[in-house]
Design a protein around this motif. Structure first.
Motif, PDB file in Angstrom:
ATOM      1  N   THR A  11       0.852  -1.193   0.000  1.00 36.88           N
ATOM      2  CA  THR A  11       0.000   0.000   0.000  1.00 36.88           C
ATOM      3  C   THR A  11       0.888   1.244   0.000  1.00 36.88           C
ATOM      4  N   LEU A  12       0.327   2.336  -0.505  1.00 34.72           N
ATOM      5  CA  LEU A  12       1.057   3.602  -0.533  1.00 34.72           C
ATOM      6  C   LEU A  12       1.400   4.040   0.900  1.00 34.72           C
ATOM      7  N   ALA A  13       0.455   3.851   1.821  1.00 32.81           N
ATOM      8  CA  ALA A  13       0.683   4.272   3.202  1.00 32.81           C
ATOM      9  C   ALA A  13       1.894   3.553   3.797  1.00 32.81           C
ATOM     10  N   ASP A  14       1.990   2.255   3.554  1.00 31.75           N
ATOM     11  CA  ASP A  14       3.127   1.502   4.077  1.00 31.75           C
ATOM     12  C   ASP A  14       4.434   1.955   3.425  1.00 31.75           C
ATOM     13  N   ALA A  15       4.371   2.279   2.127  1.00 33.43           N
ATOM     14  CA  ALA A  15       5.574   2.741   1.431  1.00 33.43           C
ATOM     15  C   ALA A  15       6.052   4.069   2.002  1.00 33.43           C
ATOM     16  N   LEU A  16       5.124   4.973   2.263  1.00 36.24           N
ATOM     17  CA  LEU A  16       5.492   6.272   2.825  1.00 36.24           C
ATOM     18  C   LEU A  16       6.096   6.113   4.211  1.00 36.24           C
ATOM     19  N   ALA A  17       5.533   5.199   4.987  1.00 39.10           N
ATOM     20  CA  ALA A  17       6.078   4.955   6.321  1.00 39.10           C
ATOM     21  C   ALA A  17       7.505   4.425   6.221  1.00 39.10           C
ATOM     22  N   LEU A  19       9.588   4.933   3.826  1.00 39.90           N
ATOM     23  CA  LEU A  19      10.473   5.964   3.275  1.00 39.90           C
ATOM     24  C   LEU A  19      10.764   7.087   4.270  1.00 39.90           C
ATOM     25  N   ALA A  20      10.104   7.048   5.399  1.00 40.60           N
ATOM     26  CA  ALA A  20      10.367   8.074   6.417  1.00 40.60           C
ATOM     27  C   ALA A  20      11.793   7.962   6.947  1.00 40.60           C
ATOM     28  N   ASP A  21      12.360   6.790   6.837  1.00 37.74           N
ATOM     29  CA  ASP A  21      13.764   6.553   7.197  1.00 37.74           C
ATOM     30  C   ASP A  21      14.667   7.353   6.245  1.00 37.74           C
ATOM     31  N   ASP A  22      15.569   8.155   6.810  1.00 37.91           N
ATOM     32  CA  ASP A  22      16.438   9.025   5.996  1.00 37.91           C
ATOM     33  C   ASP A  22      17.270   8.273   4.970  1.00 37.91           C
ATOM     34  N   GLU A  23      17.654   7.055   5.319  1.00 41.70           N
ATOM     35  CA  GLU A  23      18.556   6.288   4.455  1.00 41.70           C
ATOM     36  C   GLU A  23      17.802   5.476   3.410  1.00 41.70           C
ATOM     37  N   ALA A  24      16.485   5.566   3.396  1.00 41.86           N
ATOM     38  CA  ALA A  24      15.685   4.749   2.487  1.00 41.86           C
ATOM     39  C   ALA A  24      15.570   5.401   1.117  1.00 41.86           C
ATOM     40  N   GLN A  25      15.469   4.568   0.113  1.00 48.90           N
ATOM     41  CA  GLN A  25      15.360   5.046  -1.267  1.00 48.90           C
ATOM     42  C   GLN A  25      14.221   4.267  -1.935  1.00 48.90           C
ATOM     43  N   VAL A  48      12.869   0.685  -0.860  1.00 46.42           N
ATOM     44  CA  VAL A  48      11.431   0.471  -0.707  1.00 46.42           C
ATOM     45  C   VAL A  48      10.858   0.265  -2.101  1.00 46.42           C
ATOM     46  N   CYS A  49      10.512  -0.980  -2.363  1.00 46.94           N
ATOM     47  CA  CYS A  49      10.106  -1.388  -3.698  1.00 46.94           C
ATOM     48  C   CYS A  49       8.636  -1.012  -3.923  1.00 46.94           C
ATOM     49  N   LEU A  50       8.368  -0.233  -4.970  1.00 43.54           N
ATOM     50  CA  LEU A  50       7.005   0.262  -5.200  1.00 43.54           C
ATOM     51  C   LEU A  50       6.210  -0.627  -6.152  1.00 43.54           C
ATOM     52  N   SER A  51       6.851  -1.645  -6.737  1.00 42.85           N
ATOM     53  CA  SER A  51       6.175  -2.379  -7.813  1.00 42.85           C
ATOM     54  C   SER A  51       5.038  -3.271  -7.332  1.00 42.85           C
ATOM     55  N   GLY A  52       4.950  -3.485  -6.017  1.00 43.45           N
ATOM     56  CA  GLY A  52       3.849  -4.318  -5.528  1.00 43.45           C
ATOM     57  C   GLY A  52       2.625  -3.522  -5.094  1.00 43.45           C
ATOM     58  N   THR A 149      14.396  17.655  -9.162  1.00 44.92           N
ATOM     59  CA  THR A 149      12.956  17.879  -9.283  1.00 44.92           C
ATOM     60  C   THR A 149      12.447  18.563  -8.023  1.00 44.92           C
ATOM     61  N   ALA A 150      11.162  18.910  -8.053  1.00 45.62           N
ATOM     62  CA  ALA A 150      10.538  19.541  -6.898  1.00 45.62           C
ATOM     63  C   ALA A 150      10.194  18.548  -5.797  1.00 45.62           C
ATOM     64  N   LEU A 151      10.443  17.259  -6.028  1.00 45.78           N
ATOM     65  CA  LEU A 151      10.076  16.260  -5.021  1.00 45.78           C
ATOM     66  C   LEU A 151      10.873  16.449  -3.731  1.00 45.78           C
ATOM     67  N   GLU A 152      10.182  16.291  -2.625  1.00 47.42           N
ATOM     68  CA  GLU A 152      10.844  16.287  -1.322  1.00 47.42           C
ATOM     69  C   GLU A 152      11.308  14.869  -1.001  1.00 47.42           C
ATOM     70  N   GLU A 153      12.182  14.740  -0.020  1.00 37.63           N
ATOM     71  CA  GLU A 153      12.594  13.409   0.446  1.00 37.63           C
ATOM     72  C   GLU A 153      11.362  12.592   0.825  1.00 37.63           C
ATOM     73  N   GLY A 154      11.319  11.376   0.340  1.00 34.35           N
ATOM     74  CA  GLY A 154      10.244  10.484   0.754  1.00 34.35           C
ATOM     75  C   GLY A 154       8.921  10.714   0.047  1.00 34.35           C
TER      76      GLY A 154
END
Lengths: 262, 161
Positions: A11-17, A19-25, A48-52, A149-154
């Protein structure tokens, strides 16, 4: 590759959680990131794999707006937009090769913002909107130079919204080994305006050729571009071509794209 | 380590993998399915092409953990049930579509993916589909002829361009 942990949220929510880790990509389709990791040019401690994540995939159309999930692959875009938005389908169908297109995603490409990536040209020409988990960003504000890009971390690109043009085409001049464009131009014609997005050429990354947009807005024909050119100053010069050569290609690719879109 | 479970050539398999274990490493080193080759390891040559959920992918550019729950098909699963070569493999033999054979697993898997979606491709479509599969022996002509033959179409005598 350096070692790292890998998480596969659904889920997107789990992915965001995660990615909250600074070292996560975030890992999209991995067609750029995995080769980058192999070269040890990146060293995240966690991927953090987004393909699922199914909610990031798929294409829908509402009126003249086409919304493409950030996790949608090039292959899916090539197949599913062939009728409604053939300019974009043509672009997607010529990225990499078939196996790469089955993994690589539009969100991953836009988040990486390689100066020679194809989608940024379409996003700029069409005035697309980059939708993330927290906000919507206009293409003009989103791209901020090579790999920037304009994207923020995470922050994750959840979708891209394209206003569907009356007609459009993308033409690229490929570097034959990598098949990345030396220069690629996306031309999109709307009822009230024409957009011209140029990738591969500028040291500042993707840009809109506004002089050509104005000329084509009055007369959508190759002849409208006569006498127009871009300067070689600030264009990428490397072993494949000088800045002046790329500047010349911008004009040639734009004319070909207009011819293809008419 | 992460536990992964997937179906490979119809059989359920599982194993513990590091985060950075590539799918091709899992196939070759853990499952001993060494038919899938690693040529360049930079996702350009296509010797490592396998199918994941029916789609051709480069197994050197996907992590094993990403294949959790997936249906994976490799060259080892391509032969007929009695062990004889399938149509595509037989055509590669009949039309000399290989010399050293290193690229062949990827070529056969790409050809299978193409013919599944497009059973009667034109010669041009075959050539375009093989963009991500590099062969340094054959010059491609006999590979294209083999795939045209496998699709039951007329085989071009000499490759056009």
């Amino acid at each position: 590759m350096y070692s790292f942990d890998i998480e596969r949220p659904t889920t997107l929510a789990d992915a965001l959680a995660a990615l909250a880790d600074d070292e996560a990509q975030a890992l999209g389709g991995g067609q750029t990131l995995i080769p980058t990791l192999k070269q040890r040019l990146a060293s995240p401690s966690k991927l953090v794999c987004l393909s699922g994540i199914e909610e990031l995939k798929g294409i829908s159309r509402d009126g003249d707006t086409l919304t493409i999930g950030g996790g949608t692959t090039h292959g899916t875009i090539a197949r599913e937009t062939a009728e409604g938005f053939p300019g974009l389908a043509g672009l997607a169908s010529k990225i990499g090769d078939p196996a790469v297109r089955n993994r690589g995603t539009i969100g991953g490409s836009l988040a990486n913002n390689d100066p020679s990536a194809c989608y940024p040209a379409a996003a700029m020409a069409c005035g697309a909107t980059i939708v993330t988990n927290s906000r919507e960003i206009a293409a003009d504000d989103y791209f901020q130079g090579m790999f920037a890009t304009a994207l923020e971390e995470g922050e994750i690109i959840t979708a891209v919204k394209f206003p569907v043009p009356e007609s459009s085409a993308y033409i690229k001049f490929e570097q034959p080994a990598s098949r990345f464009p030396l220069v690629g131009v996306f031309v999109a014609k709307y009822a009230d305006r024409v957009g011209v997005g140029v990738t591969g050429a500028s040291e500042e990354g993707v840009f809109r050729w506004t002089e050509a947009e104005a000329a084509l807005g009055g007369n959508f024909a190759e002849s409208a571009l006569e006498g127009l050119s871009v300067s070689g100053d600030g264009m990428i010069g490397d072993l494949h071509g000088t800045g002046a050569y790329r500047a010349h290609l911008v004009g040639v690719m734009t004319r070909r794209a207009v011819a293809a879109a008419r | 380590m992460t536990k992964v479970t997937m179906t490979v050539n119809g059989k359920s398999v599982s194993g513990d993998v590091a985060g950075n274990t590539l799918l091709v490493e899992f196939l070759r080193s853990d499952l001993h399915l060494t038919g899938t080759h690693v040529g360049c390891d930079t996702s350009q040559c296509g010797a490592c092409v396998v199918h994941v959920n029916g789609a051709a992918v480069k197994s050197c550019t996907m992590f094993a953990a990403e294949a959790e729950g997936a249906e994976v098909a490799t060259i080892e699963g391509q032969a007929n049930a009695d062990g004889s070569l399938n149509t595509i493999q037989q055509a590669f033999q009949d039309y000399h579509g290989l010399q050293c054979g290193f690229c062949t697993p990827g070529m056969v898997m790409s050809a299978a993916a193409l013919l599944k979606d497009n059973p009667k491709p034109s010669e041009q479509e075959v050539r375009a589909y093989l963009q991500g599969n590099i062969c340094r022996c054959t010059g491609y002509h006999n590979i294209v002829r083999a795939i045209m033959a496998a699709s039951g179409q007329e085989v071009p005598a000499v490759a056009a361009e």
